[in-house]
Design a protein around this motif. Structure first.
Motif, PDB file in Angstrom:
ATOM      1  N   TRP A  49       0.902  -1.179   0.032  1.00 34.21           N
ATOM      2  CA  TRP A  49      -0.023  -0.057   0.010  1.00 34.21           C
ATOM      3  C   TRP A  49       0.711   1.264   0.182  1.00 34.21           C
ATOM      4  N   ILE A  68      -3.584   0.499  -3.207  1.00 32.99           N
ATOM      5  CA  ILE A  68      -3.392  -0.863  -2.690  1.00 32.99           C
ATOM      6  C   ILE A  68      -3.470  -1.881  -4.048  1.00 32.99           C
ATOM      7  N   PHE A  78     -10.646  -0.590   1.270  1.00 40.59           N
ATOM      8  CA  PHE A  78      -9.356   0.022   1.564  1.00 40.59           C
ATOM      9  C   PHE A  78      -9.721   1.465   1.627  1.00 40.59           C
ATOM     10  N   TYR A 115      -6.787  -6.383   5.463  1.00 35.77           N
ATOM     11  CA  TYR A 115      -7.004  -5.042   6.153  1.00 35.77           C
ATOM     12  C   TYR A 115      -7.387  -5.026   7.352  1.00 35.77           C
TER      13      TYR A 115
END
Length: 416
Positions: free
Chosen positions: A47, A87, A112, A144
């Motif tokens: 990320w 991401i 995200f 996540y």
């Protein structure tokens, strides 16, 4: 839009000192990566988050079968605009996966966005890996959850991001440049993956370049498009263009310097972006699947840049040239044959070819040379072929690699 003011003229690019292999994130960015189980052991989710909204400029693959993430971000983002995060998963391309793949891509993006406090259209998603296999979205969502629980999004680990986007790559590809503008240090930093299925027609595979300068999207996009044309569009490993290719340039303004094409420092900034992208392109070509040598092809004296590109592409794409380079064989006839098949306009009697510094072909005939000297040059890790077309003043630079048994071995067993 900035138009021609943002077009890169390579001859005018100012030299810039590059740092490779070490991550130097520009101000205001957080990057990291982790393992969520898409791959057996290696990191597979990465990320980038910008602490303040950034302007982004995006170019994607021209393959007629774009992967679900490409379809989605074309719909939600387009070519340029505000962004808050990126991401990326590796190990699975989420390509040719139908409506389920599109659903999973939307979930990946939306969740995200919730995690970083953004709207879905402010998040770029990407996937890379095996084509035609359903995306294990539950593993990404579990990742996540872990990020939310341990606060990893606030930790700077750009090397982990660089590792998390790799597939068959043998090394991470990281390049940074710093320049002083109005008494302030501005950083340009790039990360890329790519080793196989590399063919210019946008494209890089995956590349993310960040800067802490402030640049409006309408200025950023034409600059980025021009840079890509002269860097990532001039590499080839195997002549195959991926379903998932994308290249993104982000500018978040955290350095407090506003740049535009009419700013005196714009050429230096544009040159830094170009230099970072060019080095990433070289690293991708050098790390081609199974490769042992980087192939650099410089075409000069062409009637047009289009013709220069045709010649460069023909040489770096030629399996006969690539295998000769691997075998350290000064088989100049293969190079000349590729030039003749390129489709460029030229006078056959005005073309000259050099391998390294040795002139081996001129005015339609091969020239005497010391075979052992050229073979010694070809034994090195970088081989440069220079072609003067004798037809004008246009030029281009291409990067490729040799073709080895290793490439066949990797791709014969890619899914197994």
């Amino acid at each position: 839009m900035a138009g021609v003011d943002s077009i890169i003229n390579v001859k005018d690019v100012l030299p810039v000192e590059l740092v490779t292999g070490e991550a130097h994130l520009p101000k205001g960015y957080i990057a990291g990566g982790m393992h969520v189980g898409i791959k057996r052991k290696k990191k597979d989710l990465g990320w980038i988050v910008t602490e303040t909204s950034a302007e982004g400029a995006l170019v994607t693959t021209q393959n007629k079968y774009p992967a679900a993430p490409i379809v989605l971000i074309r719909e939600t983002f387009g070519r340029f605009g505000p962004l808050k995060g990126v991401i990326v998963n590796s190990g699975n391309a989420n390509a040719l996966t139908g409506s389920d793949g599109m659903r999973d891509a939307r979930v990946m993006q939306e969740k995200f966005a919730e995690l970083i406090g953004a709207r879905a259209h402010e998040v770029i998603i990407a996937s890379t890996g095996v084509i035609g296999v359903p995306l294990p979205i539950e593993k990404i969502l579990h990742g996540y959850d872990l990020l939310r629980e341990d606060g990893a999004l606030s930790h700077h680990d750009p090397e982990a991001f660089a590792a998390s986007i790799l597939t068959t790559d043998t090394v991470s590809k990281i390049v940074s440049a710093k320049l002083a503008i109005d008494g302030t240090v501005v950083t340009v930093s790039g990360y890329a993956k790519g080793s196989g299925m590399i063919q210019p027609n946008m494209a890089t595979m995956l590349a993310y370049v960040m800067t802490d300068a402030e640049v409006k999207g309408a200025d950023l996009y034409p600059l980025w498009k021009s840079v890509i044309q002269k860097t990532f569009n001039r590499i080839s490993v195997d002549g195959d263009e991926s379903t998932n290719d994308m290249a993104l340039l982000l500018a978040n303004g955290a350095a407090g310097v506003l740049l535009a094409p009419d700013h005196p420092a714009w050429p230096a900034f544009a040159g830094a972006v170009y230099a970072v992208a060019r080095e990433l392109a070289r690293m991708i070509a050098r790390d081609g699947e199974g490769a042992t040598k980087l192939l650099e092809v410089v075409v000069t004296g062409a009637a047009s840049e289009v013709d220069a590109d045709k010649v460069g592409r023909a040489i770096v794409n030629s399996p006969l040239v690539k295998t000769a380079i691997y075998g350290e064989d000064a088989n100049w006839g293969r190079i000349v044959a590729a030039i003749g098949n390129s489709g460029a306009a030229f006078d056959t009697q005005k073309v000259s070819v050099r391998i390294g510094d040795v002139l081996i072909f001129n005015a339609g005939v091969g020239l005497p040379f010391v075979e052992s000297d050229v073979q010694a040059y070809l034994s090195g890790s970088t081989v440069r072929i220079t072609v003067d077309m004798g037809a004008g003043d246009h030029e281009s630079e291409w990067f490729g690699c040799d073709l080895t048994e290793g490439y066949v071995r990797i791709n014969a067993h890619y899914r197994t």
